[in-house]
Structure formats: structure tokens, C-alpha cells
Enzyme design. Structure first.
Site, mmCIF file in Angstrom:
data_model
loop_
_atom_site.group_PDB
_atom_site.id
_atom_site.type_symbol
_atom_site.label_atom_id
_atom_site.label_comp_id
_atom_site.label_asym_id
_atom_site.label_seq_id
_atom_site.Cartn_x
_atom_site.Cartn_y
_atom_site.Cartn_z
ATOM 1 N N CYS A 69 30.583 40.481 26.394
ATOM 2 C CA CYS A 69 31.647 39.490 26.170
ATOM 3 C C CYS A 69 31.080 38.245 25.470
ATOM 4 O O CYS A 69 30.050 37.716 25.877
ATOM 5 C CB CYS A 69 32.274 39.095 27.505
ATOM 6 S SG CYS A 69 33.651 37.942 27.286
ATOM 7 N N CYS A 73 30.946 32.085 30.225
ATOM 8 C CA CYS A 73 31.264 31.722 31.611
ATOM 9 C C CYS A 73 29.992 31.806 32.470
ATOM 10 O O CYS A 73 29.374 32.879 32.571
ATOM 11 C CB CYS A 73 32.334 32.661 32.167
ATOM 12 S SG CYS A 73 33.744 32.828 31.048
ATOM 13 N N CYS A 76 29.336 34.665 35.070
ATOM 14 C CA CYS A 76 29.718 36.051 34.781
ATOM 15 C C CYS A 76 28.571 36.916 34.245
ATOM 16 O O CYS A 76 27.935 36.589 33.237
ATOM 17 C CB CYS A 76 30.869 36.082 33.784
ATOM 18 S SG CYS A 76 31.478 37.766 33.529
ATOM 19 N N CYS A 113 44.084 47.292 39.317
ATOM 20 C CA CYS A 113 43.846 46.202 38.372
ATOM 21 C C CYS A 113 42.733 46.579 37.396
ATOM 22 O O CYS A 113 41.625 46.907 37.808
ATOM 23 C CB CYS A 113 43.471 44.944 39.143
ATOM 24 S SG CYS A 113 43.137 43.547 38.055
ATOM 25 N N CYS A 144 48.063 46.033 37.142
ATOM 26 C CA CYS A 144 47.622 44.669 36.835
ATOM 27 C C CYS A 144 46.529 44.775 35.782
ATOM 28 O O CYS A 144 45.780 45.760 35.765
ATOM 29 C CB CYS A 144 47.078 44.018 38.106
ATOM 30 S SG CYS A 144 46.397 42.365 37.860
ATOM 31 N N CYS A 204 48.985 36.455 38.398
ATOM 32 C CA CYS A 204 47.902 36.506 39.381
ATOM 33 C C CYS A 204 46.870 35.501 38.895
ATOM 34 O O CYS A 204 46.275 35.690 37.826
ATOM 35 C CB CYS A 204 47.313 37.918 39.439
ATOM 36 S SG CYS A 204 45.828 38.028 40.470
HETATM 37 N N1 SAM Z 1 37.442 38.507 30.542
HETATM 38 C C1 SAM Z 1 38.620 38.213 31.244
HETATM 39 C C2 SAM Z 1 38.714 36.780 31.699
HETATM 40 O O1 SAM Z 1 37.682 36.161 31.919
HETATM 41 O O2 SAM Z 1 39.828 36.294 31.871
HETATM 42 C C3 SAM Z 1 38.869 39.121 32.423
HETATM 43 C C4 SAM Z 1 37.714 39.565 33.302
HETATM 44 S S1 SAM Z 1 36.871 38.267 34.196
HETATM 45 C C5 SAM Z 1 35.450 39.111 34.791
HETATM 46 C C6 SAM Z 1 37.944 38.008 35.578
HETATM 47 C C7 SAM Z 1 37.533 36.990 36.612
HETATM 48 O O3 SAM Z 1 36.461 37.485 37.389
HETATM 49 C C8 SAM Z 1 37.018 35.644 36.159
HETATM 50 O O4 SAM Z 1 38.040 34.762 35.779
HETATM 51 C C9 SAM Z 1 36.348 35.132 37.429
HETATM 52 O O5 SAM Z 1 37.273 34.440 38.230
HETATM 53 C C10 SAM Z 1 35.918 36.420 38.125
HETATM 54 N N2 SAM Z 1 34.455 36.528 38.187
HETATM 55 C C11 SAM Z 1 33.634 36.894 37.192
HETATM 56 N N3 SAM Z 1 32.345 36.879 37.583
HETATM 57 C C12 SAM Z 1 32.347 36.486 38.877
HETATM 58 C C13 SAM Z 1 31.337 36.272 39.845
HETATM 59 N N4 SAM Z 1 30.050 36.440 39.547
HETATM 60 N N5 SAM Z 1 31.693 35.879 41.080
HETATM 61 C C14 SAM Z 1 33.004 35.700 41.393
HETATM 62 N N6 SAM Z 1 34.008 35.891 40.518
HETATM 63 C C15 SAM Z 1 33.702 36.272 39.281
HETATM 64 C C1 DTB Z 2 39.452 38.171 40.308
HETATM 65 O O1 DTB Z 2 39.919 37.051 40.604
HETATM 66 N N1 DTB Z 2 38.302 38.649 40.755
HETATM 67 C C2 DTB Z 2 38.028 39.965 40.186
HETATM 68 C C3 DTB Z 2 39.313 40.244 39.362
HETATM 69 N N2 DTB Z 2 40.037 39.024 39.476
HETATM 70 C C4 DTB Z 2 39.209 40.746 37.997
HETATM 71 C C5 DTB Z 2 36.735 40.060 39.482
HETATM 72 C C6 DTB Z 2 35.530 39.744 40.330
HETATM 73 C C7 DTB Z 2 34.300 39.998 39.546
HETATM 74 C C8 DTB Z 2 33.053 39.815 40.348
HETATM 75 C C9 DTB Z 2 31.816 40.034 39.530
HETATM 76 C C10 DTB Z 2 31.669 41.424 38.973
HETATM 77 O O2 DTB Z 2 31.826 42.424 39.703
HETATM 78 O O3 DTB Z 2 31.346 41.533 37.780
HETATM 79 FE FE1 SF4 Z 3 33.911 37.274 29.437
HETATM 80 FE FE2 SF4 Z 3 33.097 37.274 31.948
HETATM 81 FE FE3 SF4 Z 3 34.095 35.055 30.907
HETATM 82 FE FE4 SF4 Z 3 35.732 37.163 31.375
HETATM 83 S S1 SF4 Z 3 34.634 35.950 32.892
HETATM 84 S S2 SF4 Z 3 35.659 35.881 29.523
HETATM 85 S S3 SF4 Z 3 34.282 38.856 30.967
HETATM 86 S S4 SF4 Z 3 32.185 36.096 30.245
#
Ligand code: SAM
Ligand code: DTB
Ligand code: SF4
Length: 333
Positions: A69, A73, A76, A113, A144, A204
């Protein structure tokens, strides 16, 4: 006698007043600062007014397109900016998604989802996701998606495919956002939420706790969510999963009771919403999870994986829910 209701937002008969924000950060901070027994009592009272306190929703996650990606973030593992070792994949096929959806339904999930590591889907991506949404609906599950930013037109296409919910998190308070993500801003998130809402898809939207924010920072996040008009139907509260290679890998532990307080305040300020105890359960003890249920959480991610990290396994979750006396479609079954 003083009312337990703290705002017109708690009152189902009250009109939605768009002019003034329903919740200030200060009013939410006051709730977060309460002695825990008082806060829990208020959260439970609201919970029982709007929900069956014994029912829990099970939602299964599937990463349909992992890694690579372009966004940065800080939490992430899927960002190309962080050396986490997550391998980028292509979008899953309809056959793969059908098998996963079928297995999730068999295990008792009601919502499925699909997450994709995109900043925003392009038109070819969206064509594929439309097919995947149709597959999930065909398997009899609520669908979702969380795909990043959406245009108004893309949201309408997903609605036409049968999408029930779109997940797009505000993640943290507006003033902290720029410390966590630099490649997009808060307004981008709000714009996508508006497109989703206008397309008639349920929203959501939640955030992450434990990224080094103060209690006021958590109050600011909840205020943003609760002041969305209308507030989201689903509110995932994630605890940061610390992943090696991400900038937030070395964050100190969050006091578990701070997490519980955040769930309670989400319940009080968004009474009709499903409040989901989301990422981070694998790192939490059972007692903390149970306190979250008592504070008003009535949904969990269910299945052995989140997107790239682990989640409690299905047997462990079924045992936990049975110990507490909570029922879901699988246990009531
Ligand atoms: N790329 C899209 C976005 O960011 O909107 C969708 C996937 S993203 C992984 C969805 C959500 O996962 C993020 O907004 C964040 O709230 C959650 N997330 C990602 N990494 C995480 C982590 N290490 N711990 C907790 N929540 C996480
Ligand atoms: C949300 O609020 N939490 C989920 C889902 N929406 C997509 C994602 C959590 C991701 C946790 C880190 C991972 O497994 O990569
Ligand atoms: Fe990309 Fe992760 Fe950010 Fe979603 S949360 S936009 S997958 S870097």
C-alpha cells in the site's frame, strides 16, 4: 432524579439537530474521567436500553488484497513505507472468496468484511470487488468492504452490487492525525464517509486506541465519531497491534482499563451502534475482553486472522462466549 441520558443523541425521540455538535471533547473527557463503576453503570444502562445485552455479533475479516500500500499509516504492516516483511498479493478470485465466505458462515459469522490495502481502488479494482460483493451476498452473509477512499460513483456501484456496510476509520483525533499519517488528511476520510452515506450504504467507522494518545486524544476521536450525522451504525474500536518494522512498533502498553473506558464511552455516545471490540484481542486477557462486553461492546472479529495479524481462534472465542453466557447465531444455532 437526574436523567441518565447525557445528550439528545441518546434519546431516540429527539430530532437530529445538525447545527450544534452533539458532543464536545470536554463532555466526553468528563465521561472518560468518571470513576469506573459510574462509567460502567451508565454504559450498561444505555446498552440495555437499546440492545439485548446477551447478544454478540460475529464478523469475519478477509484480506482480499494484501500489502504494497502506498499510504504511510504509522500503525499498518501493509504500507510499503515500513519494512514489515508483508508480501504484496493480487486481488483474490471469486472462487477463493466464496470458499472463505462459506467457511465463515458455517462457523457462525453473520457479516463478512473484505479488506484491501489500497489508498483508493481504481476502476479495474472496483470491477473485481463488485463481483466479490455479489459472491458474499450470494452466500447469505452481510457484506462489508474496506478499500480506502471512494468516489461518490464508486460508492453507488458498490451499493448496487449489494454492499451492506463500508468500513473507513477516522483512526484518531483530528489534531493527532498528521502525526500518524502524512499521505492523506482527515477531510479525505470525511469525504469518503459522506459518499458512502449518500449511496445508502451503512457506515462502519471507528479508530485505534494505544498509539500514544492521551485520554483527551481518545475523547477527541469519540467526539468526531459521535458527531457524525447520523453517527455510524458500526463502530470498531481497535487496540493497536504493534508490528515490527512499523513506526509504532515500540509503543508502550496501554492500561487495559483505558481501553475499556473508551468502549464504554463509545456505547454511551452512540447508543444504537454496534460497538465492535476489534483488533488487539489476541493481546488482551479474557477478563479485559469481558469488561469490554460489560461496557457495551456487542460485536467481535471472529476467525483466526484479522488482515495480516492473528486473532483468537474460533474455538477459543466460542469457549469464551459460552463462559460468559453470550449468544450469537453460532451458539444459539
Ligand atoms: N486501506 C484501507 C484503509 O486504510 O482505509 C482499508 C484497510 S486498513 C488495514 C483498515 C483499518 O485497519 C485501518 O483504518 C486501521 O484502523 C486498522 N488497522 C490497520 N493496522 C492496524 C494495527 N496494526 N492495529 C490496529 N488496527 C489496525
Ligand atoms: C477495523 O477497524 N479493524 C480491522 C478492519 N476494520 C478492517 C483491521 C484490523 C487490522 C489489524 C492489523 C492487521 O491484521 O493487519
Ligand atoms: Fe494502506 Fe494500511 Fe493505511 Fe489502509 S491502513 S491505507 S492498508 S497503509
Amino acid at each position: 432524579m437526574e436523567s441518565l441520558l447525557t445528550s439528545a443523541a441518546d434519546d431516540p425521540a429527539a430530532p437530529n439537530v445538525a447545527s450544534a455538535p452533539r458532543w464536545t471533547t470536554d463532555s466526553i473527557l468528563e465521561l472518560l474521567d468518571m470513576p469506573l463503576p459510574e462509567l460502567m453503570y451508565r454504559a450498561q444502562t444505555v446498552h440495555r436500553q437499546y440492545h439485548d445485552p446477551l447478544q454478540i455479533e460475529l464478523a469475519t475479516l478477509l484480506s482480499i488484497k494484501t500489502g504494497g500500500c502506498p499510504e504511510d499509516c504509522g500503525y499498518c504492516p501493509q504500507s510499503v513505507h515500513h519494512p514489515t516483511g508483508v508480501q504484496a498479493t493480487k486481488v483474490m478470485t471469486p472462487g477463493e472468496v466464496r470458499a472463505a465466505a462459506r467457511a465463515a458462515k458455517q462457523a457462525g459469522a453473520t457479516r463478512f468484511c473484505m479488506g484491501a490495502a489500497w489508498r483508493a481502488p481504481n476502476e479495474r479494482d472496483l470491477d473485481k470487488v463488485v463481483q466479490l460483493v455479489e459472491v458474499v451476498k450470494d452466500e447469505g452473509l452481510e457484506a462489508c468492504c474496506t478499500l480506502g477512499m471512494l468516489s461518490a460513483d464508486q460508492a453507488q456501484r458498490l451499493k448496487a452490487a449489494g454492499l451492506d456496510y463500508y468500513n473507513h476509520n477516522l483512526d484518531t483525533a483530528p489534531e493527532l492525525y498528521g502525526h500518524i499519517i502524512t499521505t492523506r488528511d482527515y477531510q479525505d476520510r470525511l469525504d469518503t464517509l459522506q459518499h458512502v452515506r449518500e449511496a445508502g450504504i451503512h457506515v462502519c467507522c471507528g479508530g485505534i486506541v494505544g498509539m500514544g494518545e492521551s485520554r483527551r486524544g481518545r475523547a477527541g476521536l469519540i467526539a468526531q465519531l459521535a458527531n457524525l450525522d447520523p453517527y455510524p451504525e458500526s463502530v470498531p474500536i481497535n487496540q493497536l497491534v504493534r508490528v515490527q518494522g512499523t513506526p509504532l512498533a515500540e509503543q508502550p502498553d496501554l492500561d487495559p482499563l483505558e481501553f475499556v473506558r473508551t468502549v464504554a464511552v463509545a456505547r454511551i455516545t452512540m447508543p444504537r451502534a454496534k460497538v465492535r471490540l476489534s483488533a488487539g484481542r489476541r493481546q488482551m486477557d479474557d477478563a479485559t475482553q469481558v469488561l469490554c462486553f460489560l461496557a457495551g461492546a456487542n460485536s467481535i472479529f471472529y476467525g483466526d486472522r484479522l488482515l495480516t495479524t492473528g486473532n483468537p481462534d474460533v474455538q477459543a472465542d466460542q469457549a469464551l462466549l459460552a463462559r460468559v453466557g453470550l449468544t450469537s447465531s453460532v451458539l444459539a444455532g
